[in-house]
Design a protein around this motif. Sequence first.
Motif, PDB file in Angstrom:
ATOM      1  N   LEU A 131     -46.354 -10.752 109.707  1.00 11.02           N
ATOM      2  CA  LEU A 131     -46.150 -10.602 111.026  1.00 11.02           C
ATOM      3  C   LEU A 131     -47.259  -9.818 111.745  1.00 11.02           C
ATOM      4  N   LYS A 132     -47.243  -8.796 111.545  1.00 13.64           N
ATOM      5  CA  LYS A 132     -48.504  -7.853 111.928  1.00 13.64           C
ATOM      6  C   LYS A 132     -49.605  -8.307 112.001  1.00 13.64           C
ATOM      7  N   ASP A 133     -50.198  -8.973 110.969  1.00 16.17           N
ATOM      8  CA  ASP A 133     -51.467  -9.834 110.978  1.00 16.17           C
ATOM      9  C   ASP A 133     -51.694 -10.966 111.610  1.00 16.17           C
ATOM     10  N   VAL A 134     -50.574 -11.708 111.733  1.00 12.23           N
ATOM     11  CA  VAL A 134     -50.522 -12.859 112.716  1.00 12.23           C
ATOM     12  C   VAL A 134     -50.534 -12.471 114.264  1.00 12.23           C
ATOM     13  N   VAL A 135     -49.831 -11.459 114.492  1.00 18.09           N
ATOM     14  CA  VAL A 135     -49.609 -10.877 115.829  1.00 18.09           C
ATOM     15  C   VAL A 135     -51.119 -10.093 116.243  1.00 18.09           C
ATOM     16  N   GLU A 136     -51.745  -9.889 115.424  1.00 13.70           N
ATOM     17  CA  GLU A 136     -53.041  -9.116 115.735  1.00 13.70           C
ATOM     18  C   GLU A 136     -54.036 -10.189 115.795  1.00 13.70           C
ATOM     19  N   TYR A 137     -53.878 -11.349 115.123  1.00 14.07           N
ATOM     20  CA  TYR A 137     -54.778 -12.335 115.293  1.00 14.07           C
ATOM     21  C   TYR A 137     -54.753 -13.154 116.447  1.00 14.07           C
ATOM     22  N   VAL A 138     -53.677 -13.330 117.193  1.00 17.11           N
ATOM     23  CA  VAL A 138     -53.089 -14.377 118.184  1.00 17.11           C
ATOM     24  C   VAL A 138     -53.721 -13.562 119.310  1.00 17.11           C
ATOM     25  N   ARG A 139     -53.425 -11.988 119.300  1.00 15.96           N
ATOM     26  CA  ARG A 139     -53.947 -11.134 120.442  1.00 15.96           C
ATOM     27  C   ARG A 139     -55.262 -11.212 120.594  1.00 15.96           C
ATOM     28  N   SER A 140     -56.194 -11.759 119.568  1.00 17.73           N
ATOM     29  CA  SER A 140     -57.560 -11.628 119.520  1.00 17.73           C
ATOM     30  C   SER A 140     -58.246 -12.930 120.032  1.00 17.73           C
ATOM     31  N   GLN A 141     -57.282 -14.003 120.267  1.00 21.15           N
ATOM     32  CA  GLN A 141     -57.837 -15.348 120.589  1.00 21.15           C
ATOM     33  C   GLN A 141     -57.775 -15.386 122.291  1.00 21.15           C
ATOM     34  N   GLU A 142     -59.192 -15.863 122.622  1.00 21.80           N
ATOM     35  CA  GLU A 142     -59.236 -15.952 123.980  1.00 21.80           C
ATOM     36  C   GLU A 142     -58.677 -16.912 124.616  1.00 21.80           C
TER      37      GLU A 142
ATOM     38  N   ALA B 130     -40.489 -15.281 117.937  1.00 22.63           N
ATOM     39  CA  ALA B 130     -38.959 -15.666 117.848  1.00 22.63           C
ATOM     40  C   ALA B 130     -38.237 -15.114 116.992  1.00 22.63           C
ATOM     41  N   GLY B 131     -36.932 -14.615 117.666  1.00 22.33           N
ATOM     42  CA  GLY B 131     -35.849 -14.005 116.524  1.00 22.33           C
ATOM     43  C   GLY B 131     -34.809 -14.859 116.116  1.00 22.33           C
ATOM     44  N   SER B 132     -33.611 -14.330 116.265  1.00 22.71           N
ATOM     45  CA  SER B 132     -32.436 -15.501 115.914  1.00 22.71           C
ATOM     46  C   SER B 132     -32.170 -16.475 116.807  1.00 22.71           C
ATOM     47  N   ALA B 133     -32.160 -16.185 118.248  1.00 19.99           N
ATOM     48  CA  ALA B 133     -32.032 -17.193 119.049  1.00 19.99           C
ATOM     49  C   ALA B 133     -32.955 -16.960 120.261  1.00 19.99           C
TER      50      ALA B 133
ATOM     51  N   VAL C 191     -41.585 -11.600 124.533  1.00 22.57           N
ATOM     52  CA  VAL C 191     -43.193 -11.705 125.050  1.00 22.57           C
ATOM     53  C   VAL C 191     -43.434 -10.344 125.526  1.00 22.57           C
ATOM     54  N   GLU C 192     -44.809  -9.980 125.241  1.00 22.87           N
ATOM     55  CA  GLU C 192     -45.123  -8.843 125.925  1.00 22.87           C
ATOM     56  C   GLU C 192     -45.325  -8.848 127.371  1.00 22.87           C
ATOM     57  N   ARG C 193     -44.785  -7.787 127.935  1.00 30.76           N
ATOM     58  CA  ARG C 193     -44.317  -7.840 129.670  1.00 30.76           C
ATOM     59  C   ARG C 193     -45.952  -8.365 130.424  1.00 30.76           C
ATOM     60  N   ALA C 194     -47.232  -7.545 129.684  1.00 34.26           N
ATOM     61  CA  ALA C 194     -48.251  -7.777 130.514  1.00 34.26           C
ATOM     62  C   ALA C 194     -48.607  -9.327 130.580  1.00 34.26           C
TER      63      ALA C 194
ATOM     64  N   ASP D   6     -44.384  -4.270 123.217  1.00 35.03           N
ATOM     65  CA  ASP D   6     -45.054  -4.557 121.886  1.00 35.03           C
ATOM     66  C   ASP D   6     -44.031  -5.657 121.062  1.00 35.03           C
ATOM     67  N   VAL D   7     -44.257  -6.679 120.617  1.00 38.22           N
ATOM     68  CA  VAL D   7     -43.539  -7.785 119.942  1.00 38.22           C
ATOM     69  C   VAL D   7     -43.124  -6.926 118.513  1.00 38.22           C
ATOM     70  N   LEU D   8     -44.143  -6.230 117.938  1.00 40.12           N
ATOM     71  CA  LEU D   8     -43.814  -5.691 116.596  1.00 40.12           C
ATOM     72  C   LEU D   8     -42.889  -4.619 116.711  1.00 40.12           C
ATOM     73  N   HIS D   9     -42.444  -3.981 117.865  1.00 40.11           N
ATOM     74  CA  HIS D   9     -41.400  -3.147 117.945  1.00 40.11           C
ATOM     75  C   HIS D   9     -39.988  -3.815 118.364  1.00 40.11           C
ATOM     76  N   ALA D  10     -40.039  -4.834 118.383  1.00 37.87           N
ATOM     77  CA  ALA D  10     -38.678  -5.820 118.964  1.00 37.87           C
ATOM     78  C   ALA D  10     -37.625  -5.544 117.762  1.00 37.87           C
ATOM     79  N   PRO D  11     -36.522  -5.504 118.277  1.00 35.29           N
ATOM     80  CA  PRO D  11     -35.164  -4.851 117.353  1.00 35.29           C
ATOM     81  C   PRO D  11     -34.648  -5.843 116.406  1.00 35.29           C
ATOM     82  N   GLU D  12     -35.430  -6.862 115.933  1.00 35.56           N
ATOM     83  CA  GLU D  12     -34.957  -7.852 114.990  1.00 35.56           C
ATOM     84  C   GLU D  12     -36.245  -8.360 114.297  1.00 35.56           C
ATOM     85  N   THR D  13     -35.773  -9.170 112.921  1.00 38.33           N
ATOM     86  CA  THR D  13     -36.936  -9.743 112.432  1.00 38.33           C
ATOM     87  C   THR D  13     -37.289 -10.862 113.097  1.00 38.33           C
TER      88      THR D  13
END
Length: 265
Positions: free
Chosen positions: A88-99, A106-109, A113-116, A137-144
């Motif tokens: 997940l961390k690697d994917v999020v860093e990848y999509v953040r880098s895309q112009e 997405a979690g359970s339901a 989205v990062e508020r910026a 930061d979505v990586l700090h969201a409270p669920e898998t």
Amino acid sequence: MIKLIASDLDGTLLQEGTMDINPEIYDIIHKLKAKGIVFAAVSGREYDSIARVFAPVKDDIYFIAGNGGIISFQGEIIEKMAIPADVLKDVVEYVRSQEDASFMTAGSAQAYVERADQAFVKKLREGYKLHVNEVDDVLHAPETMTKVAMYNEKVDAAAGAEEAKKIFGDRIQIMASGDYWVDFVDIHSGKGNALQKLCARLGITKKEEVVAFGDNCNDVSMLTEAGKSYAVTTAREEAKQAAKYVLEKPGPDSVLNVLKMILEL
């Protein structure tokens, strides 16, 4: 005998990015249920959004959300296939880098989205009617998380998916999910795998007892898994090749017509 019908939403049963479904589907679902045929709404969307579309029948059908990451029935999660934290961390860093790209997880339901990215938050809330959780930061969201979805109107989704596959290989499933959406889901997820799990739960052992409808690359595994599969006329070529039949008339009513034919069998 048909025992299960699984249908994609966006581009198949309704227009991409809207909530506009022909209300006749609700009556058809009730009639299918009376004949002992289970209906499953299958989508890259999150459960919250799909449940809104099918509100009048939400307790009568199964939901496969997040491109197979979640299987639920009557509000209960039956299966959740989360992305491992390191991937997940690697994917999020990848999509953040895309112009020019925006993204959500997405979690359970629900969606995160990062508020910026307020323009993207608005699009998800007003178009897809998602319950969006704004976080720093979505990586700090409270669920898998079961999915990362990247949106970029300047890149065709199929091309974007192929480019991402070069980076991640077999660490995660990557697929086009709409004209501009690229979805990343766990290797054990996907619509086809979720359909297999649902069939096992329902005691369905024969592919010919399953019907599926779809239009995009993320539907290919589901269309392949079903004994009878239909791609809508506006489907991507990959979906048409995977399906056993291609519907001739455009629009979601072509799917409804097949459902009516099944009711008459």
